[in-house]
Enzyme design. Structure first.
Site, PDB file in Angstrom:
ATOM      1  N   GLU A  20       0.781  -1.256  -0.033  1.00  0.00           N
ATOM      2  CA  GLU A  20      -0.034   0.074   0.047  1.00  0.00           C
ATOM      3  C   GLU A  20       0.850   1.294  -0.019  1.00  0.00           C
ATOM      4  OE1 GLU A  20      -4.115  -0.712   2.348  1.00  0.00           O
ATOM      5  OE2 GLU A  20      -2.553  -1.919   3.246  1.00  0.00           O
ATOM      6  N   TYR A 239      -9.734   1.760  -5.726  1.00  0.00           N
ATOM      7  CA  TYR A 239      -8.817   2.821  -6.201  1.00  0.00           C
ATOM      8  C   TYR A 239      -9.168   3.328  -7.610  1.00  0.00           C
ATOM      9  CZ  TYR A 239      -6.740   1.575  -1.667  1.00  0.00           C
ATOM     10  OH  TYR A 239      -6.543   1.519  -0.505  1.00  0.00           O
ATOM     11  N   GLU A 292     -13.629  -5.890  10.317  1.00  0.00           N
ATOM     12  CA  GLU A 292     -12.483  -5.384  10.508  1.00  0.00           C
ATOM     13  C   GLU A 292     -12.226  -4.068  11.215  1.00  0.00           C
ATOM     14  OE1 GLU A 292      -9.376  -5.080   7.620  1.00  0.00           O
ATOM     15  OE2 GLU A 292     -10.831  -4.085   6.160  1.00  0.00           O
TER      16      GLU A 292
HETATM   17  N1  LIG Z   1     -16.389 -12.669   4.911  1.00  0.00           N
HETATM   18  C1  LIG Z   1     -16.828 -12.112   3.903  1.00  0.00           C
HETATM   19  N2  LIG Z   1     -18.102 -12.091   3.237  1.00  0.00           N
HETATM   20  C2  LIG Z   1     -18.280 -11.057   2.238  1.00  0.00           C
HETATM   21  N3  LIG Z   1     -17.448 -10.484   1.617  1.00  0.00           N
HETATM   22  C3  LIG Z   1     -16.043 -10.168   2.245  1.00  0.00           C
HETATM   23  C4  LIG Z   1     -15.808 -11.105   3.216  1.00  0.00           C
HETATM   24  N4  LIG Z   1     -14.314 -10.835   3.431  1.00  0.00           N
HETATM   25  C5  LIG Z   1     -13.981  -9.991   2.547  1.00  0.00           C
HETATM   26  N5  LIG Z   1     -15.201  -9.621   1.687  1.00  0.00           N
HETATM   27  C6  LIG Z   1     -14.959  -8.546   0.584  1.00  0.00           C
HETATM   28  O1  LIG Z   1     -13.514  -8.261   0.522  1.00  0.00           O
HETATM   29  C7  LIG Z   1     -13.209  -6.988   0.885  1.00  0.00           C
HETATM   30  C8  LIG Z   1     -11.944  -6.909   1.540  1.00  0.00           C
HETATM   31  O2  LIG Z   1     -11.869  -7.674   2.562  1.00  0.00           O
HETATM   32  P1  LIG Z   1     -11.203  -6.990   4.098  1.00  0.00           P
HETATM   33  O3  LIG Z   1     -11.368  -8.379   5.011  1.00  0.00           O
HETATM   34  O4  LIG Z   1     -11.956  -6.023   4.407  1.00  0.00           O
HETATM   35  O5  LIG Z   1      -9.856  -6.962   3.744  1.00  0.00           O
HETATM   36  P2  LIG Z   1      -8.734  -5.644   3.657  1.00  0.00           P
HETATM   37  O6  LIG Z   1      -8.353  -5.550   4.905  1.00  0.00           O
HETATM   38  O7  LIG Z   1      -7.968  -5.921   2.459  1.00  0.00           O
HETATM   39  O8  LIG Z   1      -9.812  -4.585   3.367  1.00  0.00           O
HETATM   40  C9  LIG Z   1     -14.370  -6.474   1.690  1.00  0.00           C
HETATM   41  O9  LIG Z   1     -14.840  -5.130   1.597  1.00  0.00           O
HETATM   42  C10 LIG Z   1     -15.704  -7.366   0.936  1.00  0.00           C
HETATM   43  O10 LIG Z   1     -15.929  -6.868  -0.177  1.00  0.00           O
HETATM   44 MG   LIG Z   2     -11.254  -3.913   4.387  1.00  0.00          MG
END
Ligand SMILES: Nc1ncnc2c1ncn2[C@@H]1O[C@H](COP(=O)(O)OP(=O)(O)O)[C@@H](O)[C@H]1O
Ligand SMILES: [Mg+2]
Length: 339
Positions: A20, A239, A292
């Site tokens: 990043e 992005y 998160e």
């Molecule tokens: N358990 C889940 N169910 C549905 N969508 C998910 C899930 N985990 C991740 N995603 C999708 O992937 C994206 C990125 O995951 P995330 O855990 O937020 O990682 P990052 O830290 O890269 O943002 C989420 O915003 C969502 O769109």
């Molecule tokens: Mg995220």
């Protein structure tokens, strides 16, 4: 605004070693502009991908206990590993300089999606079911691991445990895709998390610490809803121009909105975060699941965090100023303990 008695010298950390890096350069440039607008003096410290720290193109030296470039406070606008994970925070602790945002433990826990979910589970916080998978286990006992993952159903999301910006994440809808997704996540990390997929709306809530109160007390912004056309909120959606949209307020019920704001604060307190955070959720009707907590979310004025705070009455200039004041207050408070 003209410089006043409250003028601070702020070292802005930009770039860093993670994937990043570029995102951080944008965040940091915006932070610098905001700080100047607020009347502060800034020092731009560029952290190269090779790990060196430079000012005006020249590498800098640091001495334990010696502060950083005579700064009153450090604003590390860094995202991901080697920036948002407690490592830079640990270095700044050793230099004994106030810095914006979460300290070492909260940074380290929140960057690790498995550790974070385990901590959340101990407090009974609502979240998707998941399986943490180490590289050793995947190599030694793949069948047992797959059997455990099967209990999550399909589709699942497979992610490197320590990255951000959706880097290395895939959605798997079949056994074959699952194996491929796990393989590709392990290219980024020695720890992978597999999660049951939520079908909920993606809703995010900004948290800002409150000066003059208990450290962990904070304020939750109006929640916003993320919209995107891609299959999930992936790197390009995040992005690319027009890749995503933000709806404030989110299209959720008043009860779900209350729940999002309460859980954002509860999560902030549970991990003992400081200063700021963006807490992300899946909202399935009345059910709210914590996804998160980002200790240093994307930080330009058009980033989700700044927009949510702005919608809640805290503009960008005031935001960066308040974060510096919070950093100073925390440093003063912690210096008062006999440790
Ligand atoms: N358990 C889940 N169910 C549905 N969508 C998910 C899930 N985990 C991740 N995603 C999708 O992937 C994206 C990125 O995951 P995330 O855990 O937020 O990682 P990052 O830290 O890269 O943002 C989420 O915003 C969502 O769109
Ligand atoms: Mg995220």
């Amino acid at each position: 605004m003209s410089p006043s008695a409250g003028t601070l010298r702020v070292a802005v950390l930009a770039g860093g070693r993670s994937s990043e890096h570029e995102v951080s350069l944008s965040s940091a440039a915006a932070v610098r502009d905001g700080l100047i607008e607020a009347g502060h003096e800034t020092v731009w410290v560029e952290l190269a991908r090779d790990g060196s720290w430079c000012v005006d193109g020249r590498p800098i030296d640091v001495t334990p206990g010696g502060g950083l470039l005579d700064a009153d406070v450090v604003f590390g606008a860094l995202h991901g590993p080697f920036g948002e994970d407690g490592s830079v925070q640990g270095l700044l602790e050793m230099l004994d300089v106030p810095y914006v945002g979460a300290g070492v433990p909260a940074s380290a826990v929140c960057i690790d999606k498995v550790l974070f979910k385990r901590l959340m589970a101990t407090a009974g916080m609502p979240q998707v079911a998941y399986v943490g998978l180490s590289a050793e286990r995947w190599q030694a006992h793949p069948d047992a691991a797959l059997a455990e993952i099967e209990s999550l159903g399909l589709p699942v999301f497979v992610k490197p445990a320590h990255l951000g910006s959706s880097v290395g994440i895939s959605k798997a809808s079949s056994a074959q895709e699952l194996r491929r997704a796990i393989g590709s996540a392990f290219e980024y990390d020695e720890l992978v998390i597999v999660e049951a997929a939520s079908t909920g709306l993606e809703v995010e809530c900004g948290v800002l610490g409150v000066l003059g109160s208990e450290r962990a007390q904070a304020f939750a912004s109006e929640p916003g809803e993320i919209t995107f056309a891609s299959e999930f909120y992936d790197y390009d959606a995040k992005y690319a121009p027009e890749g995503m949209g933000l709806l404030v307020p989110a299209r959720i019920s008043p009860a779900a909105r209350e729940q999002v704001m309460a859980l954002a604060l509860a999560t902030f307190e549970l991990v003992r975060c400081d200063g700021l955070a963006r807490v992300d959720f899946f909202v399935e009707g009345e059910e709210v699941l914590v996804n998160e907590l980002n200790t240093m979310p994307g930080f330009t004025p058009t980033s989700v965090y700044a927009k949510l705070l702005d919608a809640s009455g805290v503009g960008y200039t005031e935001l960066v100023d308040r974060l510096c004041r919070l950093a100073l207050a925390r440093h003063r408070e912690l210096a008062g303990y006999r440790r």
